[in-house]
Design a protein around this motif. Sequence first.
Motif, mmCIF file in Angstrom:
data_model
loop_
_atom_site.group_PDB
_atom_site.id
_atom_site.type_symbol
_atom_site.label_atom_id
_atom_site.label_comp_id
_atom_site.label_asym_id
_atom_site.label_seq_id
_atom_site.Cartn_x
_atom_site.Cartn_y
_atom_site.Cartn_z
ATOM 1 N N LYS A 188 1.134 -1.428 0.043
ATOM 2 C CA LYS A 188 0.214 0.212 0.160
ATOM 3 C C LYS A 188 0.485 1.417 -0.057
ATOM 4 C CE LYS A 188 -3.862 -2.008 2.644
ATOM 5 N NZ LYS A 188 -4.432 -1.882 3.683
ATOM 6 N N LEU A 189 2.075 0.807 0.604
ATOM 7 C CA LEU A 189 2.695 2.453 1.016
ATOM 8 C C LEU A 189 3.325 2.284 -0.383
ATOM 9 C CD1 LEU A 189 4.788 1.694 4.192
ATOM 10 C CD2 LEU A 189 2.765 3.096 3.842
ATOM 11 N N ALA A 190 3.759 1.532 -1.308
ATOM 12 C CA ALA A 190 3.948 1.360 -2.851
ATOM 13 C C ALA A 190 3.187 2.541 -3.491
ATOM 14 C CB ALA A 190 4.910 0.504 -3.249
ATOM 15 N N PHE A 191 2.190 2.065 -3.487
ATOM 16 C CA PHE A 191 1.254 2.845 -3.823
ATOM 17 C C PHE A 191 1.308 4.393 -3.393
ATOM 18 C CE2 PHE A 191 -2.645 4.030 -4.939
ATOM 19 C CZ PHE A 191 -2.878 3.409 -6.519
ATOM 20 N N VAL A 192 0.946 4.627 -3.163
ATOM 21 C CA VAL A 192 1.234 5.682 -1.901
ATOM 22 C C VAL A 192 1.975 6.352 -2.546
ATOM 23 C CG1 VAL A 192 1.432 7.039 -0.290
ATOM 24 C CG2 VAL A 192 -0.525 5.584 -0.051
ATOM 25 N N ASN A 193 3.263 5.785 -2.510
ATOM 26 C CA ASN A 193 4.634 6.239 -3.425
ATOM 27 C C ASN A 193 3.901 6.959 -4.633
ATOM 28 O OD1 ASN A 193 7.188 7.861 -2.826
ATOM 29 N ND2 ASN A 193 7.866 5.465 -2.715
ATOM 30 N N GLY A 194 3.985 5.882 -5.811
ATOM 31 C CA GLY A 194 3.550 5.796 -6.769
ATOM 32 C C GLY A 194 2.907 7.292 -7.409
ATOM 33 N N MET A 195 1.805 7.451 -6.201
ATOM 34 C CA MET A 195 0.562 8.322 -6.909
ATOM 35 C C MET A 195 0.670 9.477 -6.628
ATOM 36 S SD MET A 195 -2.119 7.086 -7.518
ATOM 37 C CE MET A 195 -0.721 6.089 -8.937
ATOM 38 N N ILE A 196 2.041 9.708 -5.589
ATOM 39 C CA ILE A 196 3.153 11.145 -4.916
ATOM 40 C C ILE A 196 3.137 11.436 -6.277
ATOM 41 C CG2 ILE A 196 4.467 12.313 -4.005
ATOM 42 C CD1 ILE A 196 2.540 10.682 -1.247
ATOM 43 N N MET A 197 4.089 10.817 -6.582
ATOM 44 C CA MET A 197 5.124 11.039 -8.094
ATOM 45 C C MET A 197 3.868 11.407 -8.739
ATOM 46 S SD MET A 197 7.878 10.847 -7.247
ATOM 47 C CE MET A 197 7.759 11.331 -4.913
#
Length: 236
Positions: free
Chosen positions: A201-210
Motif C-alpha cells: 500500500k505504501l508503494a502505491f501511495v509513493n507512486g501516486m505522490i510521484m
Amino acid sequence: MNDVGVFFALAGGVLSFFSPCVFPLLPAYITHLTGGRIEDAKIQVNRTKLYTRSIGFIIGFSLIFIALGASASFIGKALANYRIIIMQFAGLLIIVFGLQMAGLLKFKFLMREKRIQAEHGSKNIFSSVLLGMAFAAGWSPCVGLALSSILLLAGSSETLSQGVFLLAAYSLGMAIPFFFISIVLSYSLKAMRKINRFLPKLAFVNGMIMVMLGFLVLSGQMQKISAWLASYNLFF
C-alpha cells in the motif's frame, strides 16, 4: 519550485525507505553495519555502535544523493534555454515512474536491479560511510524510480542550490526512519513484521505522490504554487 518540491522530496525519501526493496532488508543492513546478530526476536547489538554506525551510513548515502542532485542541477542549468522542454519531459517521465511504482505499469526495463554487496562488515564509522555510499550507488529498482523522479525535478530547478536542497530533503526523508527504526529493532522485531503488511500500500501511495508531482511539473503549476505560497509568506 523548491518550496513545494522539498515536500515531495521529503515524502519520497520516507516512502522510499518503506519500499519493498529496502525495508525488509533493514535487519541485514543493521547486522552488517554493527556486527550484531538476530536473537530472541530482536537484534542483539551494542547501541552506541548502532548509533555511530547508523549516522555514518546515513552520511554516506546522503553524500551520494546530494552529489547526484548537484550534477542534475548543473546539467539543467547548462541547458537553461531548453528549460520548458526539460520540465515537460521530466514531468512525463515522473508520471511514468510513478505509475510503475504504483504497480499500474509493468515495464521490465524499469525493473532491473543492481546491488553492490560489501564483502566485509563495517569496522568503524568511516567504513559505515563507505557502506552507505555503496548502498546509494547500488540502488534497487522501485527506490531508483523515486530517486530518479526527484533528480528530474532537480534537473529542472532554476539554481544549483535548489537541486542540492531537494536531494538533501530526500536524504533526510530516508535518514529519519532509518535511524529510529534501527533503534526499535534492537528492542524487538515485532514492529517490522507489522509494517511489512503495509508495504504494498505504501508503494502505491509513493507512486501516486510521484504521479501528482509529475503532473505539477508537466503543467507548470509547480512554479505557480510556489509563488502563491511565497506571496503569503508560508515558507521561509
